[in-house]
Design a protein around this motif. Structure first.
Motif, PDB file in Angstrom:
ATOM      1  N   PHE B 136       1.038  -1.162  -0.023  1.00  0.00           N
ATOM      2  CA  PHE B 136      -0.217   0.131   0.136  1.00  0.00           C
ATOM      3  C   PHE B 136       0.933   1.370  -0.078  1.00  0.00           C
ATOM      4  O   PHE B 136       0.127   2.260  -0.039  1.00  0.00           O
ATOM      5  CB  PHE B 136      -0.882   0.059   1.420  1.00  0.00           C
ATOM      6  N   VAL B 137       2.339   1.020   0.096  1.00  0.00           N
ATOM      7  CA  VAL B 137       2.939   2.326   0.292  1.00  0.00           C
ATOM      8  C   VAL B 137       3.114   3.174  -0.738  1.00  0.00           C
ATOM      9  O   VAL B 137       2.887   4.506  -0.678  1.00  0.00           O
ATOM     10  CB  VAL B 137       4.538   1.952   0.597  1.00  0.00           C
ATOM     11  N   HIS B 138       2.918   2.757  -2.035  1.00  0.00           N
ATOM     12  CA  HIS B 138       2.821   3.800  -3.163  1.00  0.00           C
ATOM     13  C   HIS B 138       1.457   4.511  -3.114  1.00  0.00           C
ATOM     14  O   HIS B 138       1.687   5.838  -3.483  1.00  0.00           O
ATOM     15  CB  HIS B 138       2.934   3.052  -4.433  1.00  0.00           C
ATOM     16  N   ILE B 139       0.430   3.970  -2.645  1.00  0.00           N
ATOM     17  CA  ILE B 139      -0.827   4.640  -2.639  1.00  0.00           C
ATOM     18  C   ILE B 139      -0.641   5.611  -1.306  1.00  0.00           C
ATOM     19  O   ILE B 139      -1.122   6.724  -1.437  1.00  0.00           O
ATOM     20  CB  ILE B 139      -1.952   3.554  -2.567  1.00  0.00           C
ATOM     21  N   LYS B 140      -0.338   4.953  -0.349  1.00  0.00           N
ATOM     22  CA  LYS B 140      -0.304   5.876   0.805  1.00  0.00           C
ATOM     23  C   LYS B 140       0.407   7.151   0.692  1.00  0.00           C
ATOM     24  O   LYS B 140       0.176   8.329   1.192  1.00  0.00           O
ATOM     25  CB  LYS B 140       0.372   5.078   2.063  1.00  0.00           C
ATOM     26  N   SER B 141       1.624   7.094  -0.279  1.00  0.00           N
ATOM     27  CA  SER B 141       2.492   8.051  -0.504  1.00  0.00           C
ATOM     28  C   SER B 141       1.796   9.223  -1.174  1.00  0.00           C
ATOM     29  O   SER B 141       1.804  10.550  -0.910  1.00  0.00           O
ATOM     30  CB  SER B 141       3.692   7.780  -1.149  1.00  0.00           C
ATOM     31  N   ILE B 142       0.927   8.715  -1.818  1.00  0.00           N
ATOM     32  CA  ILE B 142      -0.138   9.709  -2.641  1.00  0.00           C
ATOM     33  C   ILE B 142      -0.989  10.292  -1.596  1.00  0.00           C
ATOM     34  O   ILE B 142      -1.193  11.729  -1.750  1.00  0.00           O
ATOM     35  CB  ILE B 142      -0.914   8.972  -3.723  1.00  0.00           C
ATOM     36  N   ILE B 143      -1.701   9.556  -0.824  1.00  0.00           N
ATOM     37  CA  ILE B 143      -2.676  10.017   0.101  1.00  0.00           C
ATOM     38  C   ILE B 143      -2.036  11.149   1.034  1.00  0.00           C
ATOM     39  O   ILE B 143      -2.576  12.161   1.298  1.00  0.00           O
ATOM     40  CB  ILE B 143      -3.321   8.917   0.836  1.00  0.00           C
ATOM     41  N   ASN B 144      -0.558  10.733   1.341  1.00  0.00           N
ATOM     42  CA  ASN B 144      -0.184  11.739   2.325  1.00  0.00           C
ATOM     43  C   ASN B 144       0.309  13.283   1.703  1.00  0.00           C
ATOM     44  O   ASN B 144       0.269  14.023   2.219  1.00  0.00           O
ATOM     45  CB  ASN B 144       1.297  10.973   2.613  1.00  0.00           C
ATOM     46  N   LYS B 145       0.254  13.013   0.369  1.00  0.00           N
ATOM     47  CA  LYS B 145       0.512  14.337  -0.303  1.00  0.00           C
ATOM     48  C   LYS B 145      -0.841  15.044  -0.366  1.00  0.00           C
ATOM     49  O   LYS B 145      -0.929  16.147  -0.974  1.00  0.00           O
ATOM     50  CB  LYS B 145       1.042  14.280  -1.774  1.00  0.00           C
ATOM     51  N   GLY B 146      -1.738  14.578   0.192  1.00  0.00           N
ATOM     52  CA  GLY B 146      -3.040  15.238   0.184  1.00  0.00           C
ATOM     53  C   GLY B 146      -4.075  15.038  -1.112  1.00  0.00           C
ATOM     54  O   GLY B 146      -4.796  15.514  -1.368  1.00  0.00           O
ATOM     55  N   ILE B 147      -3.550  13.988  -1.875  1.00  0.00           N
ATOM     56  CA  ILE B 147      -4.363  13.743  -3.009  1.00  0.00           C
ATOM     57  C   ILE B 147      -5.458  12.789  -2.747  1.00  0.00           C
ATOM     58  O   ILE B 147      -4.762  11.431  -2.328  1.00  0.00           O
ATOM     59  CB  ILE B 147      -3.695  13.332  -4.283  1.00  0.00           C
ATOM     60  N   PRO B 148      -6.711  12.865  -2.797  1.00  0.00           N
ATOM     61  CA  PRO B 148      -7.488  11.801  -2.476  1.00  0.00           C
ATOM     62  C   PRO B 148      -7.679  10.722  -3.251  1.00  0.00           C
ATOM     63  O   PRO B 148      -7.249  10.974  -4.715  1.00  0.00           O
ATOM     64  CB  PRO B 148      -8.952  12.583  -2.841  1.00  0.00           C
ATOM     65  N   VAL B 149      -7.586   9.389  -3.007  1.00  0.00           N
ATOM     66  CA  VAL B 149      -7.517   8.275  -3.727  1.00  0.00           C
ATOM     67  C   VAL B 149      -8.880   7.090  -3.257  1.00  0.00           C
ATOM     68  O   VAL B 149      -9.403   7.202  -2.233  1.00  0.00           O
ATOM     69  CB  VAL B 149      -6.240   7.381  -3.502  1.00  0.00           C
ATOM     70  N   VAL B 150      -9.349   6.816  -4.563  1.00  0.00           N
ATOM     71  CA  VAL B 150     -10.508   5.758  -4.022  1.00  0.00           C
ATOM     72  C   VAL B 150     -10.080   4.312  -4.935  1.00  0.00           C
ATOM     73  O   VAL B 150      -9.424   4.642  -6.019  1.00  0.00           O
ATOM     74  CB  VAL B 150     -11.736   5.969  -4.605  1.00  0.00           C
ATOM     75  N   LEU B 151     -10.227   3.237  -4.394  1.00  0.00           N
ATOM     76  CA  LEU B 151      -9.764   2.022  -5.035  1.00  0.00           C
ATOM     77  C   LEU B 151     -11.158   1.285  -5.551  1.00  0.00           C
ATOM     78  O   LEU B 151     -12.228   1.468  -4.751  1.00  0.00           O
ATOM     79  CB  LEU B 151      -8.657   1.311  -4.157  1.00  0.00           C
ATOM     80  N   PHE B 152     -11.134   0.443  -6.235  1.00  0.00           N
ATOM     81  CA  PHE B 152     -12.244  -0.588  -6.599  1.00  0.00           C
ATOM     82  C   PHE B 152     -11.690  -1.854  -7.165  1.00  0.00           C
ATOM     83  O   PHE B 152     -10.756  -1.942  -7.894  1.00  0.00           O
ATOM     84  CB  PHE B 152     -13.080   0.075  -7.632  1.00  0.00           C
ATOM     85  N   ASP B 153     -12.287  -2.902  -6.851  1.00  0.00           N
ATOM     86  CA  ASP B 153     -12.170  -4.311  -7.260  1.00  0.00           C
ATOM     87  C   ASP B 153     -10.949  -4.750  -6.748  1.00  0.00           C
ATOM     88  O   ASP B 153      -9.996  -4.007  -7.008  1.00  0.00           O
ATOM     89  CB  ASP B 153     -12.366  -4.188  -8.729  1.00  0.00           C
ATOM     90  N   ASN B 154     -10.774  -5.980  -6.812  1.00  0.00           N
ATOM     91  CA  ASN B 154      -9.399  -6.630  -6.175  1.00  0.00           C
ATOM     92  C   ASN B 154      -8.514  -5.891  -5.203  1.00  0.00           C
ATOM     93  O   ASN B 154      -7.678  -5.562  -5.271  1.00  0.00           O
ATOM     94  CB  ASN B 154      -8.967  -6.719  -7.624  1.00  0.00           C
ATOM     95  N   HIS B 164     -12.629   2.315  -0.665  1.00  0.00           N
ATOM     96  CA  HIS B 164     -13.177   1.684  -1.927  1.00  0.00           C
ATOM     97  C   HIS B 164     -14.357   1.048  -1.976  1.00  0.00           C
ATOM     98  O   HIS B 164     -15.007   0.769  -1.164  1.00  0.00           O
ATOM     99  CB  HIS B 164     -11.851   0.473  -1.853  1.00  0.00           C
ATOM    100  N   VAL B 165     -14.562   0.465  -3.318  1.00  0.00           N
ATOM    101  CA  VAL B 165     -15.900  -0.047  -3.782  1.00  0.00           C
ATOM    102  C   VAL B 165     -15.548  -1.324  -4.268  1.00  0.00           C
ATOM    103  O   VAL B 165     -14.623  -1.732  -5.004  1.00  0.00           O
ATOM    104  CB  VAL B 165     -16.606   0.642  -4.407  1.00  0.00           C
ATOM    105  N   LEU B 166     -16.271  -2.215  -3.882  1.00  0.00           N
ATOM    106  CA  LEU B 166     -16.092  -3.854  -4.519  1.00  0.00           C
ATOM    107  C   LEU B 166     -17.575  -4.480  -4.251  1.00  0.00           C
ATOM    108  O   LEU B 166     -18.292  -4.117  -3.995  1.00  0.00           O
ATOM    109  CB  LEU B 166     -14.956  -4.393  -3.751  1.00  0.00           C
ATOM    110  N   ILE B 167     -17.339  -5.823  -4.631  1.00  0.00           N
ATOM    111  CA  ILE B 167     -18.411  -6.822  -4.523  1.00  0.00           C
ATOM    112  C   ILE B 167     -18.177  -7.788  -3.609  1.00  0.00           C
ATOM    113  O   ILE B 167     -16.951  -7.939  -3.356  1.00  0.00           O
ATOM    114  CB  ILE B 167     -18.918  -7.364  -5.992  1.00  0.00           C
TER     115      ILE B 167
END
Lengths: 343, 343
Positions: B136-154, B164-167
């Motif tokens: 998750f570190v690469h994503i966390k790093s983005i979030i830490n910069k204040g850029i909102p992130v949403v994940l989906f699927d998998n 995130h959104v999934l089934i």
DNA sequence: CTGTTAGCGCCTTCAT
DNA sequence: ATGAAGGCGCTAACAG
């Protein structure tokens, strides 16, 4: 910890290192005019501080966004997605990204999308006109602003003022229909899309030419121009068509893969044998035709390549000194008849 | 005539009208603090001169690009395109555009894409992790910069730190397999994708649970985890699977529409009757299953809606005062078993 | 080799 | 109701 850190910028690095912003900028650019030791210091500090260049500032300053706008009639048609993949693949090598918009088969949306790209967000535009697009003025207006434009697929005369890439739809369908005729089929139905769309007109022309050349009468009853713009209605239209036909054809030439598949489905459900009683040909060859049972004979259209070529034309325009000498370029790509079990 | 006209900017309008840039800017903003007559003059002149605001300058100044980055594992999977359509539909209403990138099923590309979005080009990011993504570190790093992130699927555990959104993949496949069992099928094969991918793991779990619950033995021979990442090889893998099986199953549960269709094609070619001898179920329900003969029973996944919801989560993050209080939100969407002729 | 300065086009206080 | 001026972050021309 969850402090909203401010982005670090060139100035921050400069201050920390007690050098000027310009030097930092140059150093990060690997400009050889900067002393190696300075360059290294700058790189190290930049990395340490987590520096990320601001793309927007860069763009404003340089006058380039490295973004290319792509406008397609719809997202949910594999053909367009394939073209986009082709574009993406090509421009990526040149450090561009693509911004895809759908015109949803509406001229109005096409114009709106174009206008929104006119705001300096993109360096160039690749567009596939909708069936409603009968004028070139909105495109011309973009070109006049110095924004390179390339068109692909469905280019009618009125719209052909820009570089574009297409296939010879009439020839492709001509040869497919002639193939059916040579196989001994005579009662050949034609299923196309909305009459207003140039590609469907051309494919229809090819059909007529082949029939005429071989002295086979063309019956109105065997012609269907689907008017639907979405999947579900296409299905109904095609079913109705075959249900209302007085005598079933011995072959069906269709203008898209989807029409071909829906045709096969309908005929199989009605109890006909394919290809024994009826042959079916599709257009596009985007994967599904191969899976269906029986697999579908198709005119293969080089979608991915079409995207690559369109991208190439665009990138070339970027590199031309000025548009004054720009001669419109037209690329015609080859199609191929892929023989499978449905014929 | 083909002169490369310079773009007209606020300054040009201001000069022509003998007023200040600020006033022009405000007038075009319909700021009521500008006299109506001035506003009208400005609008008229702007239109006459063909003024178009410069999006880049606007973005630099405002700190907002109104662009949303979307990263998907591949372009050529209808599921992802559908999700993108959903995202597009939703964000468009809020005046955003989407920038789609493919990670080509590679963690490295995913990271690169993320980094390129980190350069301030986008206001937020929607991402579907690849099967290779274990951190998750690469994503966390983005979030830490204040850029909102949403994940989906998998979304696997390790990666679940963002909205995130999934089934519920396991439940969906559980109920599909149980449905087969209740129909009297016992020798049920399972065809999934690469083992590393969370969604396939979950779908496999559902299969196993259903079998176990009903005391049906699970035979290794009836399990296939496809390793291919492209269409053609999938085809071969599935054909080989059935060719090497000692006794044919009486049902096949597959984890994608494509696996389902390829399975049906293979079995039909081998001479089996569907559904009389063998039932087949697909996963996704992205249109093809309905056309195939026999039409395919599917677990319908709300792809378009998944995109809309992801977009909604993202836009909501934009509107939250600060991220400190941000509680991770997880949306689970409903699936549905669509009964058709293949079962 | 490095620093200074002037933009890129627009927005936004702060004055008037 | 309008203007002047500074800033967004980076590039590039010009000095030294």
């Amino acid at each position: 910890m969850t402090l909203k850190k401010k982005r670090v910028k060139l100035e921050d690095i400069a201050r920390k290192l007690n050098i000027s912003i310009a030097t930092v900028s140059r150093a990060l650019d690997e400009n050889p005019r900067v002393k190696l030791s300075t360059r290294e210091k700058v790189f190290k500090t930049a990395k340490m501080m987590g520096y990320m260049p601001n793309q927007i500032a860069k763009s404003l300053s340089s006058g380039k966004t490295n973004l290319i706008g792509v406008i397609i009639p719809r997202y949910d048609e594999s053909f367009f997605i394939e073209v986009c993949r082709g574009i993406d693949r090509y421009v990526r090598k040149h450090n561009y990204k693509i911004l895809i918009s759908s015109s949803r088969n509406s001229f109005e949306f096409e114009r709106e999308n174009l206008i929104s790209f006119e705001r300096g967000l993109v360096d160039g535009i690749i567009l596939s006109p909708t069936h409603e697009t009968e004028t070139f003025v909105h495109i011309k207006s973009i070109i006049n602003k110095g924004i390179p434009v390339v068109l692909f697929d469905n280019i009618r005369e009125e719209v052909s003022g820009a570089d574009h890439v297409l296939i010879e739809d009439d020839k492709a369908s001509f040869s497919a229909v002639e193939f059916l005729i040579k196989k001994g089929r005579k009662r050949i139905a034609f299923i196309g899309g909305i009459k207003e769309k140039k590609v469907f007109q051309d494919r229809y022309d090819g059909y007529k030419k082949a029939m005429t050349k071989h002295n086979i009468p063309i019956y109105e009853e065997l012609i269907l121009h689907c008017e639907s713009l979405d999947r579900e209605n296409e299905d109904t239209e095609i079913q109705d068509f075959f249900n209302n036909i007085s005598a079933i054809p011995d072959a069906v030439f269709t203008c898209t893969d989807n029409y071909g598949l829906l045709t096969m489905k309908t005929l199989l459900k009605m109890g006909y044998k394919i290809p024994e009683q009826i042959s079916v040909i599709g257009f596009g060859d985007l994967g599904l035709g191969e899976i269906f049972v029986p697999s579908m004979t198709c005119i293969a259209q080089p979608s991915f390549e079409m995207g690559e070529k369109a991208a190439e034309l665009l990138i070339n325009q970027f590199n031309e000194p000025n548009d004054v000498n720009h001669r419109k370029k037209v690329l015609k790509l080859k199609t191929e008849l892929i023989l499978r079990d449905s014929t």
